[in-house]
Scaffold this active site. Structure first.
Site, short mmCIF file in Angstrom:
data_model
loop_
_atom_site.label_atom_id
_atom_site.label_comp_id
_atom_site.label_asym_id
_atom_site.label_seq_id
_atom_site.Cartn_x
_atom_site.Cartn_y
_atom_site.Cartn_z
N GLY A 1 0.87 -1.28 0.07
CA GLY A 1 -0.21 0.03 0.01
C GLY A 1 0.70 1.26 -0.03
O GLY A 1 1.94 1.42 0.59
N ALA B 1 15.48 10.34 -1.12
CA ALA B 1 16.96 10.19 -0.52
C ALA B 1 17.85 9.08 -0.66
O ALA B 1 19.08 9.38 -0.71
CB ALA B 1 16.55 10.24 1.18
N ARG C 1 0.92 -5.21 -5.53
CA ARG C 1 1.08 -6.50 -4.66
C ARG C 1 1.49 -7.43 -5.72
O ARG C 1 0.93 -7.57 -6.75
CB ARG C 1 -0.04 -6.55 -3.70
CG ARG C 1 -0.54 -5.35 -2.77
CD ARG C 1 -1.60 -5.84 -1.85
NE ARG C 1 -2.22 -4.88 -1.24
CZ ARG C 1 -1.53 -4.25 -0.24
NH1 ARG C 1 -0.50 -4.68 0.17
NH2 ARG C 1 -2.19 -3.15 0.42
N CYS C 2 2.38 -8.25 -5.24
CA CYS C 2 2.75 -9.33 -6.06
C CYS C 2 2.90 -10.55 -5.34
O CYS C 2 3.98 -11.13 -4.73
CB CYS C 2 4.30 -8.98 -6.47
SG CYS C 2 5.13 -10.13 -7.55
N ASP D 1 5.31 -4.87 6.31
CA ASP D 1 5.95 -6.27 6.59
C ASP D 1 5.89 -7.19 5.46
O ASP D 1 6.66 -8.08 5.23
CB ASP D 1 5.20 -6.84 7.95
CG ASP D 1 3.81 -6.86 7.80
OD1 ASP D 1 3.31 -6.54 6.81
OD2 ASP D 1 3.27 -7.49 8.84
N THR E 1 4.39 2.82 6.03
CA THR E 1 2.71 2.04 6.48
C THR E 1 2.00 3.08 6.94
O THR E 1 2.52 3.54 8.06
CB THR E 1 2.79 0.80 6.61
OG1 THR E 1 1.42 0.45 7.26
CG2 THR E 1 3.57 0.53 7.91
N ASP F 1 -0.38 2.47 8.87
CA ASP F 1 -0.73 1.64 9.72
C ASP F 1 0.13 1.76 10.91
O ASP F 1 -0.40 1.38 12.38
CB ASP F 1 -1.15 0.23 9.62
CG ASP F 1 -2.44 -0.10 8.77
OD1 ASP F 1 -3.19 0.94 8.67
OD2 ASP F 1 -2.58 -1.13 7.99
N ASP G 1 2.44 -0.23 11.95
CA ASP G 1 2.12 -1.58 12.50
C ASP G 1 3.73 -2.19 12.61
O ASP G 1 3.50 -3.60 12.61
CB ASP G 1 0.97 -2.34 12.06
CG ASP G 1 1.17 -2.55 10.49
OD1 ASP G 1 1.93 -2.02 9.85
OD2 ASP G 1 0.21 -3.41 10.07
N ARG H 1 -17.67 16.52 12.22
CA ARG H 1 -18.17 16.95 13.35
C ARG H 1 -18.95 18.17 13.36
O ARG H 1 -20.04 18.36 14.03
CB ARG H 1 -16.96 17.35 14.64
CG ARG H 1 -17.53 17.77 15.84
CD ARG H 1 -16.31 18.17 16.84
NE ARG H 1 -15.42 17.27 17.13
CZ ARG H 1 -15.76 16.23 17.98
NH1 ARG H 1 -16.98 16.10 18.88
NH2 ARG H 1 -14.89 15.26 18.23
N ARG I 1 -6.57 -2.77 9.54
CA ARG I 1 -7.32 -4.25 9.77
C ARG I 1 -6.90 -4.95 10.87
O ARG I 1 -7.64 -5.51 11.65
CB ARG I 1 -7.20 -5.01 8.41
CG ARG I 1 -7.98 -6.36 8.45
CD ARG I 1 -7.95 -6.83 6.94
NE ARG I 1 -8.78 -6.11 5.93
CZ ARG I 1 -8.08 -5.34 5.08
NH1 ARG I 1 -6.76 -5.35 5.06
NH2 ARG I 1 -9.03 -4.81 4.33
N LYS J 1 -23.91 17.48 26.18
CA LYS J 1 -23.29 17.14 25.09
C LYS J 1 -24.11 16.11 24.21
O LYS J 1 -24.41 15.06 24.73
CB LYS J 1 -21.80 16.68 24.87
CG LYS J 1 -21.27 16.68 23.57
CD LYS J 1 -19.62 15.94 23.75
CE LYS J 1 -19.14 15.89 22.32
NZ LYS J 1 -17.76 15.37 22.57
N HIS K 1 -23.71 15.49 20.49
CA HIS K 1 -23.26 14.77 19.42
C HIS K 1 -21.86 14.21 20.05
O HIS K 1 -21.29 14.12 20.67
CB HIS K 1 -22.93 15.96 18.31
CG HIS K 1 -21.77 16.70 18.89
ND1 HIS K 1 -21.84 18.02 19.61
CD2 HIS K 1 -20.46 16.83 18.63
CE1 HIS K 1 -20.70 18.32 19.94
NE2 HIS K 1 -19.75 17.96 19.07
N ARG L 1 -4.70 7.60 2.63
CA ARG L 1 -3.56 7.38 1.95
C ARG L 1 -2.94 8.48 1.16
O ARG L 1 -1.61 8.49 0.96
CB ARG L 1 -3.61 6.21 0.97
CG ARG L 1 -3.79 4.57 1.73
CD ARG L 1 -3.46 3.52 0.70
NE ARG L 1 -3.67 2.31 1.59
CZ ARG L 1 -3.02 1.49 2.36
NH1 ARG L 1 -1.65 2.25 2.68
NH2 ARG L 1 -3.08 0.55 2.66
#
Length: 320
Positions: free
Chosen positions: A11, A22, A72-73, A103, A125, A127, A129, A154, A171, A214, A216, A253
């Site tokens: 991703g 760089a 993706r491969c 990863d 990434t 995420d 993660d 909001r 995910r 409150k 909302h 993204r």
């Protein structure tokens, strides 16, 4: 070392271009030729390589996405294609590859290294993660994007006394939901790392907050939690508050990388190029406590990132 290549895989994440820039300029400055691999490992097995020069990476620092494209491969999981990629590297005289991704991309780098091509991974990434790394490239920008969108949401949510259930990416990881949820003042935050009680963590919090004036609410949900439309319907039935679900999707993204991601990507790209020059392989670049370091790729893939339970607890206490 005379030639290296750089690719982006998995991703896309804001800041990938800064990392590529760089790597390219660091290597060129050392007298090393650089090739860009188009569309990740898929491009590597299809021999889609382009020579890079200083101007190839001009004006990409501030751009989101990746100028090398990504894909993706699944074929790269097979030995036949790993060997083919290594042969293509040898055909071009490429002596090392920098892989920008998550990863899954690092597993590809690991396989390529086993075929005799040195590899270095840069964690990109949204995420956040990657276990060995405190902050991954793209995470800060994605957090800011989510916060900006939720701030806008909001406004209409408050105007109609509604509850908005907002799904963000993640995910298997709730870092984006947690950081954006805190920054956006979400009433409840649901993440895969922490089991939740529908009554206690959503309904009771909404009713208590409503009793204090409150009317909302924002419920921030990582996508790994499940169907947000069903959750929104369930919340409305339990509270009587009109509830809408919003899936932010791939807009998270995109966009110009934040200054933090540009700086981090530039540092990591520079560091990765130097690791290859030093003859290192199967390493993953990381940043912890504002210090750049590197880990063995096997070690990095095996590491589990501890969730910030204290930060999650803080969110529950202050978002009332």
């Amino acid at each position: 070392m005379k030639k290296i290549a750089v690719l982006t895989s998995g991703g896309d994440a804001p800041g990938m271009n800064a990392a590529v820039r760089a790597v390219v300029r660091t290597a060129l400055n050392a007298g090393i030729e650089v090739y860009g691999v188009v569309r990740g490992f898929n491009g590597l097995i299809n021999d889609e390589l382009i020579p890079m020069n200083l101007r190839s990476v001009s004006n990409i620092l501030q751009q989101g996405g990746t100028m090398l494209y990504t894909a993706r491969c699944l074929e790269f999981k097979e030995l036949e294609y790993q060997q083919k990629a290594a042969e293509i590297c040898r055909k071009h005289g490429i002596e090392g590859v920098v892989v920008c991704g998550g990863d899954g991309s690092f597993r590809g780098a690991q396989k390529l290294s086993k075929q005799g091509i040195p590899t270095i991974g840069i964690p990109c990434t949204i995420d956040n993660d990657i276990g060995c790394c405190e902050y991954t490239i793209g995470y800060d920008t994605a957090t800011n994007t989510v916060v900006d969108l939720v701030d806008k949401l909001r406004d209409t949510c408050q105007s109609h006394d509604r509850c908005s259930v907002v799904e963000v990416m993640g995910r298997h990881a709730g870092w984006l939901a947690l950081s954006a949820g805190i920054a956006a003042g979400a009433t409840s935050i649901l993440v895969p790392e922490v089991p939740y009680d529908f009554q206690k963590d959503i309904v009771d919090r909404m009713k208590y907050t409503s009793s204090l004036g409150k009317h909302h609410f924002i419920v921030m949900v990582a996508e790994g939690i499940g169907d947000v439309d069903k959750l929104a319907k369930k919340i409305e039935e339990a509270t009587g508050v009109e509830t809408r679900a919003t899936v932010l999707g791939h807009v998270q993204r995109g966009g110009r990388p934040s200054s933090r991601d540009r700086l981090l990507a530039s540092q990591m790209g520079y560091y990765a190029a130097h690791l290859l020059m030093e003859g290192k392989t199967e390493r993953v670049v990381a940043v912890n406590n504002n210090t750049l370091m590197d880990f063995d790729i096997d070690e990095a893939l095996a590491m589990k990132k501890p969730f910030k339970d204290q930060l999650f607890k803080m969110a529950a206490e202050i978002s009332i």
